[in-house]
Write a protein that holds these residues in place. Sequence first.
Motif, PDB file in Angstrom:
ATOM      1  N   VAL A  16       0.771  -0.158 -10.698  1.00  0.00           N
ATOM      2  CA  VAL A  16       1.612   0.148 -11.852  1.00  0.00           C
ATOM      3  C   VAL A  16       1.476   1.614 -12.227  1.00  0.00           C
ATOM      4  O   VAL A  16       2.463   2.299 -12.504  1.00  0.00           O
ATOM      5  N   ALA A  17       0.255   2.134 -12.208  1.00  0.00           N
ATOM      6  CA  ALA A  17       0.039   3.547 -12.550  1.00  0.00           C
ATOM      7  C   ALA A  17       0.778   4.462 -11.575  1.00  0.00           C
ATOM      8  O   ALA A  17       1.383   5.453 -11.987  1.00  0.00           O
ATOM      9  N   GLY A  18       0.762   4.125 -10.292  1.00  0.00           N
ATOM     10  CA  GLY A  18       1.475   4.921  -9.303  1.00  0.00           C
ATOM     11  C   GLY A  18       2.982   4.826  -9.484  1.00  0.00           C
ATOM     12  O   GLY A  18       3.697   5.826  -9.389  1.00  0.00           O
ATOM     13  N   ARG A  19       3.468   3.620  -9.756  1.00  0.00           N
ATOM     14  CA  ARG A  19       4.896   3.430  -9.972  1.00  0.00           C
ATOM     15  C   ARG A  19       5.377   4.177 -11.216  1.00  0.00           C
ATOM     16  O   ARG A  19       6.503   4.649 -11.278  1.00  0.00           O
ATOM     17  N   CYS A  20       4.517   4.292 -12.211  1.00  0.00           N
ATOM     18  CA  CYS A  20       4.874   5.005 -13.452  1.00  0.00           C
ATOM     19  C   CYS A  20       4.807   6.515 -13.276  1.00  0.00           C
ATOM     20  O   CYS A  20       5.152   7.252 -14.193  1.00  0.00           O
ATOM     21  N   GLY A  21       4.335   6.983 -12.126  1.00  0.00           N
ATOM     22  CA  GLY A  21       4.321   8.406 -11.853  1.00  0.00           C
ATOM     23  C   GLY A  21       3.083   9.139 -12.327  1.00  0.00           C
ATOM     24  O   GLY A  21       3.086  10.364 -12.432  1.00  0.00           O
ATOM     25  N   PHE A  22       1.992   8.403 -12.592  1.00  0.00           N
ATOM     26  CA  PHE A  22       0.762   9.065 -13.029  1.00  0.00           C
ATOM     27  C   PHE A  22       0.107   9.842 -11.893  1.00  0.00           C
ATOM     28  O   PHE A  22      -0.694  10.730 -12.136  1.00  0.00           O
ATOM     29  N   PHE A  23       0.427   9.505 -10.656  1.00  0.00           N
ATOM     30  CA  PHE A  23      -0.106  10.201  -9.489  1.00  0.00           C
ATOM     31  C   PHE A  23       0.788   9.929  -8.299  1.00  0.00           C
ATOM     32  O   PHE A  23       1.633   9.042  -8.332  1.00  0.00           O
ATOM     33  N   ASP A  24       0.599  10.693  -7.240  1.00  0.00           N
ATOM     34  CA  ASP A  24       1.323  10.498  -5.989  1.00  0.00           C
ATOM     35  C   ASP A  24       0.540   9.509  -5.130  1.00  0.00           C
ATOM     36  O   ASP A  24      -0.626   9.754  -4.795  1.00  0.00           O
ATOM     37  N   ASN A  25       1.154   8.378  -4.784  1.00  0.00           N
ATOM     38  CA  ASN A  25       0.465   7.327  -4.027  1.00  0.00           C
ATOM     39  C   ASN A  25      -0.103   7.831  -2.706  1.00  0.00           C
ATOM     40  O   ASN A  25      -1.231   7.500  -2.351  1.00  0.00           O
ATOM     41  N   LYS A  26       0.671   8.621  -1.966  1.00  0.00           N
ATOM     42  CA  LYS A  26       0.199   9.110  -0.666  1.00  0.00           C
ATOM     43  C   LYS A  26      -0.998  10.037  -0.829  1.00  0.00           C
ATOM     44  O   LYS A  26      -1.944   9.974  -0.055  1.00  0.00           O
ATOM     45  N   GLU A  27      -0.958  10.878  -1.849  1.00  0.00           N
ATOM     46  CA  GLU A  27      -2.068  11.800  -2.094  1.00  0.00           C
ATOM     47  C   GLU A  27      -3.355  11.036  -2.426  1.00  0.00           C
ATOM     48  O   GLU A  27      -4.435  11.363  -1.930  1.00  0.00           O
ATOM     49  N   VAL A  28      -3.250  10.005  -3.251  1.00  0.00           N
ATOM     50  CA  VAL A  28      -4.428   9.195  -3.604  1.00  0.00           C
ATOM     51  C   VAL A  28      -4.920   8.428  -2.380  1.00  0.00           C
ATOM     52  O   VAL A  28      -6.125   8.330  -2.148  1.00  0.00           O
ATOM     53  N   ALA A  29      -4.012   7.898  -1.576  1.00  0.00           N
ATOM     54  CA  ALA A  29      -4.412   7.168  -0.368  1.00  0.00           C
ATOM     55  C   ALA A  29      -5.176   8.070   0.585  1.00  0.00           C
ATOM     56  O   ALA A  29      -6.196   7.668   1.157  1.00  0.00           O
ATOM     57  N   VAL A  30      -4.717   9.308   0.766  1.00  0.00           N
ATOM     58  CA  VAL A  30      -5.423  10.260   1.632  1.00  0.00           C
ATOM     59  C   VAL A  30      -6.809  10.546   1.062  1.00  0.00           C
ATOM     60  O   VAL A  30      -7.805  10.539   1.787  1.00  0.00           O
ATOM     61  N   PHE A  31      -6.895  10.785  -0.245  1.00  0.00           N
ATOM     62  CA  PHE A  31      -8.186  11.045  -0.880  1.00  0.00           C
ATOM     63  C   PHE A  31      -9.140   9.875  -0.667  1.00  0.00           C
ATOM     64  O   PHE A  31     -10.292  10.060  -0.273  1.00  0.00           O
ATOM     65  N   LEU A  32      -8.657   8.655  -0.916  1.00  0.00           N
ATOM     66  CA  LEU A  32      -9.525   7.474  -0.772  1.00  0.00           C
ATOM     67  C   LEU A  32      -9.988   7.306   0.667  1.00  0.00           C
ATOM     68  O   LEU A  32     -11.145   6.977   0.922  1.00  0.00           O
ATOM     69  N   THR A  33      -9.098   7.561   1.606  1.00  0.00           N
ATOM     70  CA  THR A  33      -9.453   7.430   3.022  1.00  0.00           C
ATOM     71  C   THR A  33     -10.487   8.480   3.417  1.00  0.00           C
ATOM     72  O   THR A  33     -11.452   8.179   4.117  1.00  0.00           O
ATOM     73  N   GLU A  34     -10.299   9.705   2.948  1.00  0.00           N
ATOM     74  CA  GLU A  34     -11.225  10.783   3.314  1.00  0.00           C
ATOM     75  C   GLU A  34     -12.579  10.651   2.628  1.00  0.00           C
ATOM     76  O   GLU A  34     -13.603  11.005   3.197  1.00  0.00           O
ATOM     77  N   GLU A  35     -12.602  10.149   1.403  1.00  0.00           N
ATOM     78  CA  GLU A  35     -13.849  10.057   0.636  1.00  0.00           C
ATOM     79  C   GLU A  35     -14.619   8.763   0.863  1.00  0.00           C
ATOM     80  O   GLU A  35     -15.769   8.657   0.504  1.00  0.00           O
ATOM     81  N   LYS A  36     -13.953   7.795   1.460  1.00  0.00           N
ATOM     82  CA  LYS A  36     -14.603   6.496   1.679  1.00  0.00           C
ATOM     83  C   LYS A  36     -15.711   6.632   2.715  1.00  0.00           C
ATOM     84  O   LYS A  36     -15.531   7.266   3.751  1.00  0.00           O
ATOM     85  N   THR A  37     -16.852   6.072   2.405  1.00  0.00           N
ATOM     86  CA  THR A  37     -17.968   6.085   3.351  1.00  0.00           C
ATOM     87  C   THR A  37     -18.139   4.697   3.945  1.00  0.00           C
ATOM     88  O   THR A  37     -17.502   3.741   3.514  1.00  0.00           O
ATOM     89  N   ALA A  38     -19.021   4.596   4.910  1.00  0.00           N
ATOM     90  CA  ALA A  38     -19.275   3.296   5.539  1.00  0.00           C
ATOM     91  C   ALA A  38     -19.863   2.296   4.553  1.00  0.00           C
ATOM     92  O   ALA A  38     -19.785   1.091   4.766  1.00  0.00           O
ATOM     93  N   THR A  39     -20.440   2.790   3.471  1.00  0.00           N
ATOM     94  CA  THR A  39     -21.076   1.880   2.510  1.00  0.00           C
ATOM     95  C   THR A  39     -20.254   1.685   1.242  1.00  0.00           C
ATOM     96  O   THR A  39     -20.690   1.007   0.326  1.00  0.00           O
ATOM     97  N   SER A  40     -19.070   2.277   1.180  1.00  0.00           N
ATOM     98  CA  SER A  40     -18.221   2.056   0.006  1.00  0.00           C
ATOM     99  C   SER A  40     -17.224   0.949   0.302  1.00  0.00           C
ATOM    100  O   SER A  40     -16.918   0.654   1.456  1.00  0.00           O
ATOM    101  N   ASP A  41     -16.729   0.319  -0.742  1.00  0.00           N
ATOM    102  CA  ASP A  41     -15.819  -0.804  -0.600  1.00  0.00           C
ATOM    103  C   ASP A  41     -14.689  -0.636  -1.607  1.00  0.00           C
ATOM    104  O   ASP A  41     -14.926  -0.632  -2.810  1.00  0.00           O
ATOM    105  N   MET A  42     -13.471  -0.468  -1.122  1.00  0.00           N
ATOM    106  CA  MET A  42     -12.305  -0.295  -1.989  1.00  0.00           C
ATOM    107  C   MET A  42     -11.586  -1.625  -2.147  1.00  0.00           C
ATOM    108  O   MET A  42     -11.244  -2.269  -1.152  1.00  0.00           O
TER     109      MET A  42
END
Length: 85
Positions: free
Chosen positions: A17-43
């Motif tokens: 909902v936050a992405g659909r409302c324009g609070f952030f760019d979905n692709k930009e957040v997805a790239v950030f989450l993918t790059e920052e995710k470690t082997a021990t993190s769980d999204m």
Amino acid sequence: MRRNGRPASVPLDGIGVAGRCGFFDNKEVAVFLTEEKTATSDMLSAGRNVSPDLDRSADQIAGLEMIRYRSFLGIQVRQGVECCS
């Protein structure tokens, strides 16, 4: 993503909902989450209207079953809570 040196669990509840409302760019957040995710993190992606980009970056995806929802009951939805526009 670690917290005090321990694995981090990152719930992304309401992110669709936050992405659909324009609070952030979905692709930009997805790239950030993918790059920052470690082997021990769980999204965990949860909620409605999550973009495919964000779902692909999540380790787990939770669905939502509408049981009682304001708009379905004829109650006016709240701006910025149940709707964006």
